[in-house]
Design a protein around this motif. Structure first.
Motif, mmCIF file in Angstrom:
data_model
loop_
_atom_site.group_PDB
_atom_site.id
_atom_site.type_symbol
_atom_site.label_atom_id
_atom_site.label_comp_id
_atom_site.label_asym_id
_atom_site.label_seq_id
_atom_site.Cartn_x
_atom_site.Cartn_y
_atom_site.Cartn_z
ATOM 1 N N GLY B 1 0.820 -1.202 0.000
ATOM 2 C CA GLY B 1 0.000 0.000 0.000
ATOM 3 C C GLY B 1 0.848 1.243 0.000
ATOM 4 O O GLY B 1 2.062 1.180 0.059
ATOM 5 N N ALA B 2 0.210 2.420 -0.060
ATOM 6 C CA ALA B 2 0.849 3.722 -0.017
ATOM 7 C C ALA B 2 1.857 3.896 -1.147
ATOM 8 O O ALA B 2 3.040 4.141 -0.902
ATOM 9 C CB ALA B 2 1.507 3.980 1.331
ATOM 10 N N VAL B 3 1.376 3.769 -2.363
ATOM 11 C CA VAL B 3 2.237 3.915 -3.531
ATOM 12 C C VAL B 3 1.978 5.266 -4.188
ATOM 13 O O VAL B 3 0.839 5.676 -4.380
ATOM 14 C CB VAL B 3 1.981 2.788 -4.554
ATOM 15 C CG1 VAL B 3 2.837 2.983 -5.793
ATOM 16 C CG2 VAL B 3 2.248 1.431 -3.922
ATOM 17 N N VAL B 4 3.069 5.927 -4.523
ATOM 18 C CA VAL B 4 3.004 7.212 -5.216
ATOM 19 C C VAL B 4 3.753 7.078 -6.538
ATOM 20 O O VAL B 4 4.889 6.581 -6.559
ATOM 21 C CB VAL B 4 3.621 8.336 -4.366
ATOM 22 C CG1 VAL B 4 3.644 9.655 -5.135
ATOM 23 C CG2 VAL B 4 2.836 8.504 -3.065
ATOM 24 N N SER B 5 3.129 7.499 -7.611
ATOM 25 C CA SER B 5 3.774 7.415 -8.914
ATOM 26 C C SER B 5 4.034 8.816 -9.447
ATOM 27 O O SER B 5 3.362 9.780 -9.064
ATOM 28 C CB SER B 5 2.907 6.633 -9.895
ATOM 29 O OG SER B 5 1.744 7.376 -10.232
ATOM 30 N N GLN B 6 5.015 8.904 -10.320
ATOM 31 C CA GLN B 6 5.309 10.154 -11.014
ATOM 32 C C GLN B 6 5.447 9.873 -12.499
ATOM 33 O O GLN B 6 5.944 8.823 -12.907
ATOM 34 C CB GLN B 6 6.620 10.773 -10.508
ATOM 35 C CG GLN B 6 6.480 11.569 -9.240
ATOM 36 C CD GLN B 6 7.766 12.262 -8.831
ATOM 37 O OE1 GLN B 6 8.331 11.938 -7.792
ATOM 38 N NE2 GLN B 6 8.234 13.209 -9.643
ATOM 39 N N HIS B 7 5.021 10.854 -13.286
ATOM 40 C CA HIS B 7 5.139 10.713 -14.735
ATOM 41 C C HIS B 7 5.423 12.066 -15.348
ATOM 42 O O HIS B 7 4.772 13.055 -14.993
ATOM 43 C CB HIS B 7 3.842 10.144 -15.330
ATOM 44 C CG HIS B 7 3.880 10.028 -16.818
ATOM 45 N ND1 HIS B 7 4.515 8.993 -17.465
ATOM 46 C CD2 HIS B 7 3.407 10.838 -17.783
ATOM 47 C CE1 HIS B 7 4.409 9.168 -18.755
ATOM 48 N NE2 HIS B 7 3.734 10.274 -18.978
ATOM 49 N N PRO B 8 6.412 12.180 -16.231
ATOM 50 C CA PRO B 8 7.281 11.090 -16.692
ATOM 51 C C PRO B 8 8.414 10.834 -15.704
ATOM 52 O O PRO B 8 8.621 11.612 -14.776
ATOM 53 C CB PRO B 8 7.821 11.657 -18.008
ATOM 54 C CG PRO B 8 7.880 13.133 -17.774
ATOM 55 C CD PRO B 8 6.692 13.455 -16.905
ATOM 56 N N SER B 9 9.145 9.772 -15.909
ATOM 57 C CA SER B 9 10.289 9.491 -15.050
ATOM 58 C C SER B 9 11.508 10.284 -15.507
ATOM 59 O O SER B 9 12.406 10.567 -14.714
ATOM 60 C CB SER B 9 10.609 7.995 -15.070
ATOM 61 O OG SER B 9 10.883 7.566 -16.393
ATOM 62 N N ARG B 10 11.492 10.620 -16.791
ATOM 63 C CA ARG B 10 12.637 11.342 -17.345
ATOM 64 C C ARG B 10 12.143 12.210 -18.486
ATOM 65 O O ARG B 10 11.317 11.765 -19.286
ATOM 66 C CB ARG B 10 13.663 10.333 -17.852
ATOM 67 C CG ARG B 10 14.986 10.886 -18.274
ATOM 68 C CD ARG B 10 15.883 9.739 -18.741
ATOM 69 N NE ARG B 10 16.211 8.842 -17.634
ATOM 70 C CZ ARG B 10 17.299 8.945 -16.895
ATOM 71 N NH1 ARG B 10 18.174 9.918 -17.118
ATOM 72 N NH2 ARG B 10 17.531 8.089 -15.927
ATOM 73 N N VAL B 11 12.600 13.432 -18.548
ATOM 74 C CA VAL B 11 12.197 14.309 -19.650
ATOM 75 C C VAL B 11 13.353 15.219 -20.026
ATOM 76 O O VAL B 11 14.052 15.737 -19.157
ATOM 77 C CB VAL B 11 10.930 15.124 -19.286
ATOM 78 C CG1 VAL B 11 11.146 15.965 -18.034
ATOM 79 C CG2 VAL B 11 10.480 16.003 -20.432
ATOM 80 N N ILE B 12 13.507 15.365 -21.334
ATOM 81 C CA ILE B 12 14.505 16.291 -21.888
ATOM 82 C C ILE B 12 13.756 17.308 -22.720
ATOM 83 O O ILE B 12 12.924 16.933 -23.559
ATOM 84 C CB ILE B 12 15.536 15.538 -22.755
ATOM 85 C CG1 ILE B 12 16.253 14.474 -21.923
ATOM 86 C CG2 ILE B 12 16.554 16.518 -23.351
ATOM 87 C CD1 ILE B 12 17.158 13.555 -22.728
ATOM 88 N N CYS B 13 14.016 18.569 -22.488
ATOM 89 C CA CYS B 13 13.288 19.591 -23.247
ATOM 90 C C CYS B 13 14.243 20.712 -23.639
ATOM 91 O O CYS B 13 15.351 20.840 -23.118
ATOM 92 C CB CYS B 13 12.124 20.150 -22.422
ATOM 93 S SG CYS B 13 12.636 21.137 -21.001
ATOM 94 N N LYS B 14 13.768 21.535 -24.563
ATOM 95 C CA LYS B 14 14.557 22.680 -25.016
ATOM 96 C C LYS B 14 14.301 23.868 -24.093
ATOM 97 O O LYS B 14 13.207 24.008 -23.503
ATOM 98 C CB LYS B 14 14.183 23.053 -26.442
ATOM 99 C CG LYS B 14 14.602 22.033 -27.484
ATOM 100 C CD LYS B 14 14.245 22.521 -28.877
ATOM 101 C CE LYS B 14 14.689 21.518 -29.932
ATOM 102 N NZ LYS B 14 14.323 21.981 -31.303
ATOM 103 N N SER B 15 15.294 24.720 -23.997
ATOM 104 C CA SER B 15 15.172 25.913 -23.185
ATOM 105 C C SER B 15 13.999 26.764 -23.668
ATOM 106 O O SER B 15 13.790 26.921 -24.878
ATOM 107 C CB SER B 15 16.470 26.719 -23.275
ATOM 108 O OG SER B 15 16.446 27.809 -22.391
ATOM 109 N N GLY B 16 13.184 27.240 -22.747
ATOM 110 C CA GLY B 16 12.050 28.088 -23.099
ATOM 111 C C GLY B 16 10.724 27.361 -23.144
ATOM 112 O O GLY B 16 9.661 28.001 -23.154
#
Lengths: 113, 117
Positions: B1-16
């Motif tokens: 129990g007590a599970v927390v998820s996050q999405h995405p695990s990894r992200v690469i983006c351009k400045s701005g």
């Protein structure tokens, strides 16, 4: 200002020994203190919570002590195993703080065969 | 129990550009969610606290217009990094607290690694 100090240098111990990690704090009167384990690239995992009116807490191979006079908590792992290798973080919470935690910088533990 | 998820695990983006990170409590209702940032070999630094249905409370030095937080339901909070810059590259971690008598415990998500080019 509030300060939480943990040994910045990695702690290397042999398998089977007891690892002892230290968390010292200043300018803080925590209502409770928590210990977390963090593996590289992962979020912290809750291990133990100890309140200001408690001296010691145990959970399986883990033991935490809390000395509000010394402003110090000790975290022990007995019969350590290579799988215990990780970074261990202490975090302090204040009474009426709305569950907010202030984290120490963590100590990396390496358990060698 | 007590599970927390996050999405995405990894992200690469351009400045701005803007990036949205989701934090979900999977098997409990979270009255409070917290957002942290962690730079390499440093501790978790609390950015903001969000309570469902109300505005987030930001820590000193955190720009609320840059880091938009929405806690629309008891199981979902989002962090949007607006107009991201390379210095925003970090490991973002959320945590959720059940409240209701279990107020001292926070359950952490696995984190999101943001890289801004």
């Amino acid at each position: 200002s509030q300060k939480i100090e943990q040994n910045s240098e990695a702690l290397n111990i042999q398998e089977g020994k007891t690892a002892t990690l230290t968390c010292n704090y200043t300018n803080y009167s925590p209502a409770y203190l928590q210990w977390y384990r963090q593996d590289p690239g992962r979020g912290p995992v809750f291990l133990l919570l100890i309140r200001e009116n408690e001296k010691e807490k145990r959970k399986e191979r883990l033991k935490v002590t809390f000395d509000t006079t010394l402003k110090q908590s000790l975290f022990h792992i007995t019969a350590s195993q290579p799988a215990d290798s990780a970074t261990y973080l202490c975090a302090l919470g204040a009474a009426g703080g709305g569950n907010k935690l202030t984290f120490g910088t963590g100590t990396q533990l390496k358990v060698e065969l | 129990g007590a599970v927390v998820s996050q999405h995405p695990s990894r992200v690469i983006c351009k400045s701005g550009t803007s990036v949205k990170i989701e934090c979900r409590s999977l098997d409990f209702q979270a009255t409070t969610m917290f957002w942290y940032r962690q730079f390499p070999k440093q501790s978790l630094m609390l950015m903001a606290t969000s309570n469902e249905g109300s505005k987030a409370t930001y820590e000193q030095g955190v720009e609320k217009d840059k880091f938009l937080i929405n806690h629309a339901s008891l199981t979902l909070s989002t962090l949007t990094v607006t107009s991201a810059h390379p210095e925003d590259s970090s490991f973002y971690i959320c945590s959720a607290s059940p409240g209701q008598g279990n107020t001292d415990t926070q359950y952490f998500g696995p984190g999101t690694r943001l890289t801004v080019l």
